[in-house]
Every structure is written in C-alpha cells, then in structure tokens.
Design a protein around this motif. Structure first.
Motif, PDB file in Angstrom:
ATOM      1  N   ARG A 194       6.954 -17.381 -19.515  1.00 32.59           N
ATOM      2  CA  ARG A 194       7.942 -17.898 -18.551  1.00 32.59           C
ATOM      3  C   ARG A 194       7.946 -19.430 -18.522  1.00 32.59           C
ATOM      4  O   ARG A 194       8.997 -20.080 -18.560  1.00 32.59           O
ATOM      5  N   TYR A 208       9.065  -5.643 -11.921  1.00 33.31           N
ATOM      6  CA  TYR A 208      10.389  -6.075 -12.393  1.00 33.31           C
ATOM      7  C   TYR A 208      11.369  -5.768 -11.274  1.00 33.31           C
ATOM      8  O   TYR A 208      11.930  -4.681 -11.200  1.00 33.31           O
ATOM      9  N   GLU A 209      11.462  -6.733 -10.337  1.00 36.29           N
ATOM     10  CA  GLU A 209      12.312  -6.591  -9.159  1.00 36.29           C
ATOM     11  C   GLU A 209      11.934  -5.343  -8.372  1.00 36.29           C
ATOM     12  O   GLU A 209      10.822  -5.289  -7.842  1.00 36.29           O
ATOM     13  N   LEU A 269       6.362 -11.822 -19.939  1.00 39.65           N
ATOM     14  CA  LEU A 269       6.269 -12.628 -18.726  1.00 39.65           C
ATOM     15  C   LEU A 269       5.340 -13.828 -18.886  1.00 39.65           C
ATOM     16  O   LEU A 269       5.493 -14.836 -18.194  1.00 39.65           O
ATOM     17  N   SER A 313      14.703 -14.167 -25.600  1.00 35.10           N
ATOM     18  CA  SER A 313      14.617 -14.883 -24.315  1.00 35.10           C
ATOM     19  C   SER A 313      14.529 -16.397 -24.521  1.00 35.10           C
ATOM     20  O   SER A 313      15.139 -17.166 -23.770  1.00 35.10           O
ATOM     21  N   GLN A 316      16.617 -11.026 -13.329  1.00 29.79           N
ATOM     22  CA  GLN A 316      16.894 -12.462 -13.290  1.00 29.79           C
ATOM     23  C   GLN A 316      15.598 -13.243 -13.531  1.00 29.79           C
ATOM     24  O   GLN A 316      14.535 -12.841 -13.067  1.00 29.79           O
ATOM     25  N   GLU A 317      15.710 -14.342 -14.259  1.00 30.51           N
ATOM     26  CA  GLU A 317      14.603 -15.289 -14.374  1.00 30.51           C
ATOM     27  C   GLU A 317      15.194 -16.681 -14.507  1.00 30.51           C
ATOM     28  O   GLU A 317      15.999 -16.933 -15.409  1.00 30.51           O
ATOM     29  N   ILE A 358      10.622 -16.079  -8.091  1.00 28.47           N
ATOM     30  CA  ILE A 358      10.356 -15.280  -9.295  1.00 28.47           C
ATOM     31  C   ILE A 358      10.302 -13.812  -8.903  1.00 28.47           C
ATOM     32  O   ILE A 358       9.587 -13.437  -7.965  1.00 28.47           O
ATOM     33  N   THR A 359      11.064 -12.971  -9.623  1.00 33.50           N
ATOM     34  CA  THR A 359      11.150 -11.550  -9.250  1.00 33.50           C
ATOM     35  C   THR A 359      10.506 -10.613 -10.281  1.00 33.50           C
ATOM     36  O   THR A 359      10.454  -9.406 -10.071  1.00 33.50           O
ATOM     37  N   CYS A 360      10.033 -11.176 -11.401  1.00 27.30           N
ATOM     38  CA  CYS A 360       9.342 -10.378 -12.415  1.00 27.30           C
ATOM     39  C   CYS A 360       8.006 -11.058 -12.708  1.00 27.30           C
ATOM     40  O   CYS A 360       7.992 -12.193 -13.196  1.00 27.30           O
ATOM     41  N   TYR A 361       6.910 -10.381 -12.422  1.00 32.43           N
ATOM     42  CA  TYR A 361       5.598 -11.001 -12.599  1.00 32.43           C
ATOM     43  C   TYR A 361       4.507  -9.942 -12.685  1.00 32.43           C
ATOM     44  O   TYR A 361       4.690  -8.803 -12.279  1.00 32.43           O
TER      45      TYR A 361
END
Length: 315
Positions: free
Chosen positions: A143, A50-51, A140, A167, A120-121, A30-33
């Motif tokens: 998710r 966010y990345e 977020l 989303s 990306q998610e 996971i790159t967005c948290y």
C-alpha cells in the motif's frame, strides 16, 4: 492448556490487535488491511479485512487432528473471528496456504465461486476475488509503496513488470504518468489489470497490457524506453510458458541490469521480492544509487512482519 483457554487466548489477542489497528485504519481512511498474522502458533492464520468481508488464510501445519476434528476447530475459530471483528460468518472466506509461498501458485485457480467485490484504496478502485485464488488480487503490504509510485509518476513513462492485477499501474496512472505498460505472463491477471485500470477511468492507447515472459520482453526494449519501473517478481517461477525458470536470488542481477538498460538516465526503479533470505548483490548492479527502503514501505498493519524486501534504485 485446555482448548477453551486456547480459544480465549486467541480471542483476547485478536481483540487487542484489532482494536489498535482498526483505530489507525479509520484515522487513515483505510478499509482493507491485515489484522492478524500467525501471532499465536496454535492459531496459524493470516486474517485480512476487505471492507465488509474477511479473508482468512490458514497456513498448513501438522496439527495432528483428524479431518472432522479440524473442521470443528476451524468453525470455532471462525466464530471467534466473526465475534471480534463484528462481521457475519457468511462474509468470511477461508483458504489454506503453505507458509513459504512462492507466488507461482497464485496462477492456479482453486475454486469457481467467483465472489468478487470492488474495494477502495486511496480513492482508487480495485477488484478483489475472495474465493477463487490463494491471493485476493490486492497485496496489502505494498500500500505504501504504491503511494510512492503515485507521487513520482507525473509525466513519466512507467513500466510495471510481473504486474499481477495492475495495482501499481493504477496508482501510476492516477499520479499522472504519460503512459503505463503492464507486463505479465498470465492472461488472466493481465485482463484483471486492464479491468482495474478501466474501473478508474484509465483507458486508451497510453496504457498497454503485454502478455510476455518478462526476461524475454526486456530484451526487446530500446535503451531508455521508460522513466519509472516497478519490478515485483515471484521468488521462483517455472511456468511452462517461460523460456527458462526464474530464481530471484540467482537471477536478480541479470534482471535488474536489463531493467536499467531500458531505463532513462536518472530513471527510477522500485524493486521488491518476498524471498525472506534474499541478499542483494549490489556491487554487480549498474546503478548510480541503491537504497533499501523496506522499513519505510511497511504499512502500519505489517510492522511486526518483515515479509519482503524493497529497494529504490536510480540509474
């Protein structure tokens, strides 16, 4: 407590939380948290990664600082965030927001910098805007709920109400939905939803984008039009474009019964809202099953914060 010791406390807290969450995020790819949310009263921030960027929202409180002193304090906070998260200061975007956000204000543009990136998610792509709105375009906290929708969408006619940037629509299409209809009152967000769908290769007549007041739109639907519905309304909305204003506590029974009428027998509804004192009037809702799945849908980075309610409803 001195200012220096307060900043040390903030740095220590952020370091501890980030170390733990970063490991979990990396393990889950996971790159967005979210890494921090108002953990220390003296530092009233929500901080999200966010990345390679950081989105930092300062909740508005009485801080008793003159504007210049507040700016200097904020600069020092940003320096701490940059150091701990190892992200350059120029990649940190700052907003101010009210603690009790009703989400109607997400429709109000605050800036025109248009700093947009694609993140990306779960193998899917989403455009986020880090500069211009109170929200980035990707909630977020949903998710896990998005993943549930994806796992149950195969072959289903899916309706995404109050769709925001779509989303849930993207996840439904990725899960093999036969068609996805996205409805919102904002043309800006509807266009963003369409862009997110196109980013992931979902184009064509199977996917519709409807500019409408949700309550009025539901009245136009034939019974049993959809098999899976996502309903994620604002707590309160009084847009001039609506026939009537929406108060989710007052109106949720009427809203959900309209949704149920448009849902096929055995169909599934995911209903969520972010009103903290929300009480579901279950006995008035014409469903065969209603399950509170709030705790199951809170991802690892929101475990300490009950920020919204979520229900799984079967017709």
């Amino acid at each position: 407590m001195t200012d220096a010791s307060k900043f040390t406390m903030f740095e220590n807290r952020l370091t501890k939380v980030f170390r733990h969450l970063h490991k979990t995020a990396r393990r889950q790819n996971i790159t967005c948290y979210r890494v921090y949310d108002d953990d220390i009263p003296e530092f009233p921030f929500s901080i999200e990664i966010y990345e390679q960027y950081v989105y930092l929202a300062e909740y508005q409180r009485r801080h008793h600082m003159e504007e210049e002193a507040h700016e200097a304090w904020l600069e020092e906070c940003i320096a701490v965030v940059s150091k701990v998260l190892e992200i350059p200061m120029e990649n940190i975007f700052i907003k101010q927001r009210q603690r009790k956000e009703n989400r109607q204000s997400q429709y109000e543009k605050l800036s025109f910098e248009k700093h947009e990136i694609v993140v990306q998610e779960a193998g899917l792509k989403f455009k986020v805007n880090l500069s211009d709105y109170l929200d980035t375009g990707l909630f977020l906290d949903h998710r896990t709920t998005r993943g549930m929708v994806r796992s149950e969408a195969a072959g289903k006619r899916v309706l995404n109400l109050f769709c925001y940037t779509g989303s849930f629509s993207v996840y439904a299409a990725a899960g093999g939905a036969s068609n996805v209809t996205s409805v919102d009152l904002s043309k800006t967000y509807l266009a963003w939803a369409e862009e997110n769908m196109h980013l992931n290769g979902f184009t064509g007549d199977a996917h519709q984008f409807v500019h409408a007041d949700v309550l009025q739109y539901l009245d136009t639907l034939a019974p049993g039009s959809f098999d899976l519905v996502v309903v994620d309304p604002p707590t309160f909305s009084n847009s001039k474009r609506m026939k009537d204003f929406l108060d989710i506590q007052r109106d949720h029974v009427s809203l959900l019964n309209k949704v149920l009428a448009a849902t096929s027998p055995g169909g599934l509804i995911y209903f969520s809202n972010n009103y903290r004192r929300f009480v579901l009037e279950e006995d008035q809702i014409k469903a065969s099953s209603i399950k509170d799945i709030t705790s199951q849908t809170l991802p690892f980075d929101f475990q300490q914060k009950m920020i919204r309610k979520c229900y799984r409803i079967i017709k």
